[in-house]
Design a protein around this motif. Structure first.
Motif, mmCIF file in Angstrom:
data_model
loop_
_atom_site.group_PDB
_atom_site.id
_atom_site.type_symbol
_atom_site.label_atom_id
_atom_site.label_comp_id
_atom_site.label_asym_id
_atom_site.label_seq_id
_atom_site.Cartn_x
_atom_site.Cartn_y
_atom_site.Cartn_z
ATOM 1 N N ALA A 96 81.150 41.480 69.124
ATOM 2 C CA ALA A 96 80.887 42.400 68.016
ATOM 3 C C ALA A 96 81.235 43.844 68.361
ATOM 4 N N ARG A 130 68.177 42.267 63.838
ATOM 5 C CA ARG A 130 68.859 43.380 63.177
ATOM 6 C C ARG A 130 70.361 43.208 63.308
ATOM 7 N N THR A 131 71.084 43.425 62.232
ATOM 8 C CA THR A 131 72.539 43.490 62.273
ATOM 9 C C THR A 131 72.929 44.956 62.281
ATOM 10 N N TRP A 170 67.864 44.585 69.694
ATOM 11 C CA TRP A 170 68.310 44.335 68.329
ATOM 12 C C TRP A 170 69.400 43.281 68.386
ATOM 13 N N THR A 171 69.145 42.156 67.764
ATOM 14 C CA THR A 171 70.102 41.058 67.820
ATOM 15 C C THR A 171 70.319 40.452 66.444
ATOM 16 N N ARG A 172 71.560 40.199 66.123
ATOM 17 C CA ARG A 172 71.887 39.584 64.833
ATOM 18 C C ARG A 172 71.426 38.137 64.802
ATOM 19 N N ASP A 173 71.562 37.450 65.951
ATOM 20 C CA ASP A 173 71.250 36.021 66.018
ATOM 21 C C ASP A 173 70.093 35.765 66.964
ATOM 22 N N SER A 189 75.756 47.858 62.185
ATOM 23 C CA SER A 189 77.140 48.175 61.831
ATOM 24 C C SER A 189 77.579 49.516 62.400
ATOM 25 N N THR A 206 73.408 32.428 69.945
ATOM 26 C CA THR A 206 74.395 33.346 70.495
ATOM 27 C C THR A 206 75.515 32.578 71.194
#
Length: 316
Positions: free
Chosen positions: A175, A155-156, A35-38, A158, A43
């Motif tokens: 993060a 995916r971001t 799962w990676t935001r970017d 939190s 990155t």
């Protein structure tokens, strides 16, 4: 938890540490999602220089062991036919004595010696070390991971409670400061300039009396010039005055750089911590959480060694 997620591992973070960890787990037979935001190209790892050397990372003894294991992998990749973006390149590490380096690299880096005055005016060591082209290496890691059956999802995250897998591996880098949360994780801003290579084929890393860094790495996409180490600086915008100073410092070492055409600017935030956190933990509901973050400026250098240790922690 969905039935499909049972037995899966989710690696949070798609930089070099996350991808390498996920790759090792997948190649050992695990069902792994990243799962990676970017995207990997966006990155912090994509901005790295990236010379193999344990820079700004603690604890020193463990970092050196992780780095030496990674060195073995990079040497194999450089000698292989796969387009992994890894080359073995000669260069000089300034402000480092042979005794200091020989203490842990003795017999491990063939040809390691003190640099000559023609190579560098100050004290330094000459070595042939891995130089990794990150715009090539990260996509190679991604493709090898996917070939091993891994899945990458944008995916971001939190909260770890969002992750629907029995095992979570935290490779979130900077993060992790909010995600864990861990306020000991801090950014150290690095700015680079990429110029048209005027014919330089060796790397050089130096630090002057004022603590200013100057380094140059010949990469396929141009000559990468650096750099900065600005603690607790969050800006990702290149600063023109900083770029000019970087070029000036590098041109003082190699005058031919002064007239080189600028191809681009890069900024990255190194995820620095008092020491790397590589350990088993548990989520409130009892699921396994393995931390692998806080690698500072040495994520590329220790990626494979840390990934193998993280895989051992996952397996118990």
């Amino acid at each position: 938890m969905t039935s499909e997620s049972r037995g899966e591992i989710v690696v949070v973070g798609g930089g070099v540490v996350g991808l390498t960890t996920a790759l090792i787990l997948a190649e050992r037979g695990a069902s792994v999602r990243v799962w990676t935001r970017d995207a990997v190209e966006a990155t912090t790892s994509a901005v790295a220089g990236a010379l193999w050397w344990p820079y700004r990372i603690e604890p020193v003894a463990a970092a050196r062991a992780w780095a030496l294991r990674s060195l073995e992998v990079y040497e194999d990749l450089a000698a292989g036919a796969e387009p992994a973006g890894v080359r073995m390149v000669e260069g000089v590490l300034g402000e480092t004595g042979l005794d200091e380096a020989d203490g842990w690299l003795a017999g491990r880096v063939p040809g390691l010696r003190a640099s000559t005055t023609d190579e560098y005016a100050g004290t330094g060591i000459r070595a042939r070390l891995p130089l990794i082209d990150m715009p090539a290496h990260l996509p190679w890691l991604r493709e090898r991971f996917v070939t091993a059956g891994g899945v990458i999802e944008a995916r971001t995250v939190s909260s770890f409670s969002e992750v629907d897998a029995p095992v979570v591996v935290n490779c979130a880098g900077l993060a992790a400061r909010e995600l864990v949360p861990d306020l000991s994780v801090r950014p150290v801003r690095g700015q680079l300039v990429v110029v048209e290579n005027p014919g330089i084929d060796t790397w050089l890393v130096t630090t002057d009396a004022a603590g200013e860094h100057a380094y140059l790495f010949p990469q396929p996409g141009g000559l990468v010039l650096g750099g900065t180490s600005e603690e607790d600086a969050w800006s990702l915008e290149p600063d023109p005055a900083t770029a000019e100073a970087i070029i000036r410092r590098c041109a003082a070492l190699r005058p031919e750089i002064a007239g080189a055409r600028v191809l681009g600017h890069r900024v990255g935030l190194r995820p620095t911590r008092p020491s790397v956190r590589l350990e088993r933990d548990a989520l409130p509901d009892g699921r396994l959480l393995v931390h692998n973050y806080g690698h500072g400026g040495a994520g590329v250098t220790v990626a494979w060694g840390c990934a193998e240790e993280a895989a051992r922690l996952v397996s118990g």
